[in-house]
Write an enzyme that holds these catalytic residues in place. Structure first.
Site, PDB file in Angstrom:
ATOM      1  N   ASN A  44      44.646  43.591  47.820  1.00 12.21           N
ATOM      2  CA  ASN A  44      44.987  42.265  46.979  1.00 12.21           C
ATOM      3  C   ASN A  44      44.496  41.343  47.979  1.00 12.21           C
ATOM      4  OD1 ASN A  44      47.371  43.236  47.349  1.00 12.21           O
ATOM      5  ND2 ASN A  44      48.264  41.816  45.755  1.00 12.21           N
ATOM      6  N   GLU A  46      45.465  37.168  47.742  1.00 17.03           N
ATOM      7  CA  GLU A  46      45.829  35.896  47.159  1.00 17.03           C
ATOM      8  C   GLU A  46      45.358  34.681  47.799  1.00 17.03           C
ATOM      9  OE1 GLU A  46      50.084  36.530  46.209  1.00 17.03           O
ATOM     10  OE2 GLU A  46      49.663  38.019  45.025  1.00 17.03           O
ATOM     11  N   CYS A  55      41.909  41.348  43.171  1.00 12.62           N
ATOM     12  CA  CYS A  55      42.582  42.583  43.259  1.00 12.62           C
ATOM     13  C   CYS A  55      42.323  43.531  44.195  1.00 12.62           C
ATOM     14  CB  CYS A  55      42.905  43.237  41.706  1.00 12.62           C
ATOM     15  SG  CYS A  55      43.563  42.355  40.525  1.00 12.62           S
ATOM     16  N   GLU A  57      41.818  46.600  43.627  1.00 14.66           N
ATOM     17  CA  GLU A  57      40.794  47.477  43.150  1.00 14.66           C
ATOM     18  C   GLU A  57      39.329  47.124  43.339  1.00 14.66           C
ATOM     19  OE1 GLU A  57      43.461  46.793  41.668  1.00 14.66           O
ATOM     20  OE2 GLU A  57      44.230  47.985  40.100  1.00 14.66           O
ATOM     21  N   CYS A  88      44.564  46.038  36.375  1.00 16.91           N
ATOM     22  CA  CYS A  88      44.369  44.967  35.335  1.00 16.91           C
ATOM     23  C   CYS A  88      43.161  45.065  34.530  1.00 16.91           C
ATOM     24  CB  CYS A  88      44.354  43.566  35.795  1.00 16.91           C
ATOM     25  SG  CYS A  88      42.790  43.007  36.748  1.00 16.91           S
ATOM     26  N   CYS A  91      39.824  44.541  36.596  1.00 14.62           N
ATOM     27  CA  CYS A  91      39.571  45.487  37.313  1.00 14.62           C
ATOM     28  C   CYS A  91      38.840  46.939  36.610  1.00 14.62           C
ATOM     29  CB  CYS A  91      40.608  46.002  38.377  1.00 14.62           C
ATOM     30  SG  CYS A  91      40.947  44.735  39.451  1.00 14.62           S
TER      31      CYS A  91
HETATM   32  N1  THU Z   1      46.896  43.128  41.532  1.00 10.26           N
HETATM   33  C1  THU Z   1      46.175  44.212  41.769  1.00 10.26           C
HETATM   34  O1  THU Z   1      45.744  44.043  43.235  1.00 10.26           O
HETATM   35  N2  THU Z   1      45.357  45.075  41.051  1.00 10.26           N
HETATM   36  C2  THU Z   1      45.719  45.045  39.849  1.00 10.26           C
HETATM   37  O2  THU Z   1      45.378  45.653  39.100  1.00 10.26           O
HETATM   38  C3  THU Z   1      46.778  44.237  39.347  1.00 10.26           C
HETATM   39  C4  THU Z   1      47.336  43.093  39.948  1.00 10.26           C
HETATM   40  C5  THU Z   1      47.411  42.136  42.426  1.00 10.26           C
HETATM   41  C6  THU Z   1      46.888  40.767  42.064  1.00 10.26           C
HETATM   42  C7  THU Z   1      48.134  39.749  42.429  1.00 10.26           C
HETATM   43  O3  THU Z   1      47.549  39.692  44.147  1.00 10.26           O
HETATM   44  C8  THU Z   1      49.438  40.813  42.631  1.00 10.26           C
HETATM   45  O4  THU Z   1      48.886  41.886  42.125  1.00 10.26           O
HETATM   46  C9  THU Z   1      50.237  40.167  41.298  1.00 10.26           C
HETATM   47  O5  THU Z   1      49.592  40.166  40.255  1.00 10.26           O
END
Ligand code: THU
Length: 129
Positions: A44, A46, A55, A57, A88, A91
């Protein structure tokens, strides 16, 4: 095709160490196995404008597509948690583009994991067929 889950899991965990997660501190890693046996990873990333976060994925999918990937066989998603974390909704829809029958294994720090097909995670996904 046989799936080397140990290799995928290790790659997802290693990828999570590269996560740029200064805001949530929640580091996620993903590793994709393609139909031609290649593996791609993502973490991920940010942003100070929170909604721009990508994310792990989807980062892995995008890294794979630019190398010619068109079909995913399996995905491992690693989170540093005691229970496995599921991808999520965004994804799930992006993964569905590249094979609804792929296997998604969610792994975590405790060693626990759960496994589902993508269609189990996202039944009735959007499509234009
Ligand atoms: N996140 C992912 O990388 N994958 C997911 O399927 C859900 C959330 C990340 C996004 C963000 O950087 C952190 O987790 C908190 O939501």
């Amino acid at each position: 095709m046989s799936i080397d889950w140990q290799e995928l899991t290790d790659a997802a965990r290693t990828a999570s160490h590269q996560a740029y997660a200064d805001y949530s501190k929640f580091r996620v890693g993903a590793a994709i196995l393609t139909d031609d046996g290649r593996m791609f990873v993502g973490c991920n990333v940010e942003n100070v404008s929170y909604g721009l976060t990508i994310c792990a994925e989807r980062a892995a999918v995008f890294a794979a597509v630019v190398e010619g990937m068109r079909e995913i066989v399996a995905v491992a998603v690693y989170t540093p948690t005691t229970e496995p974390t599921t991808p999520c909704g965004a994804c799930r829809q992006v993964l569905a583009e590249f094979n609804k029958d792929m296997t998604v294994r969610m792994v975590c720090e405790s060693g626990k994991f759960v496994e589902h097909s993508l269609v189990e995670l996202l039944p009735h996904s959007f499509g234009m067929e």
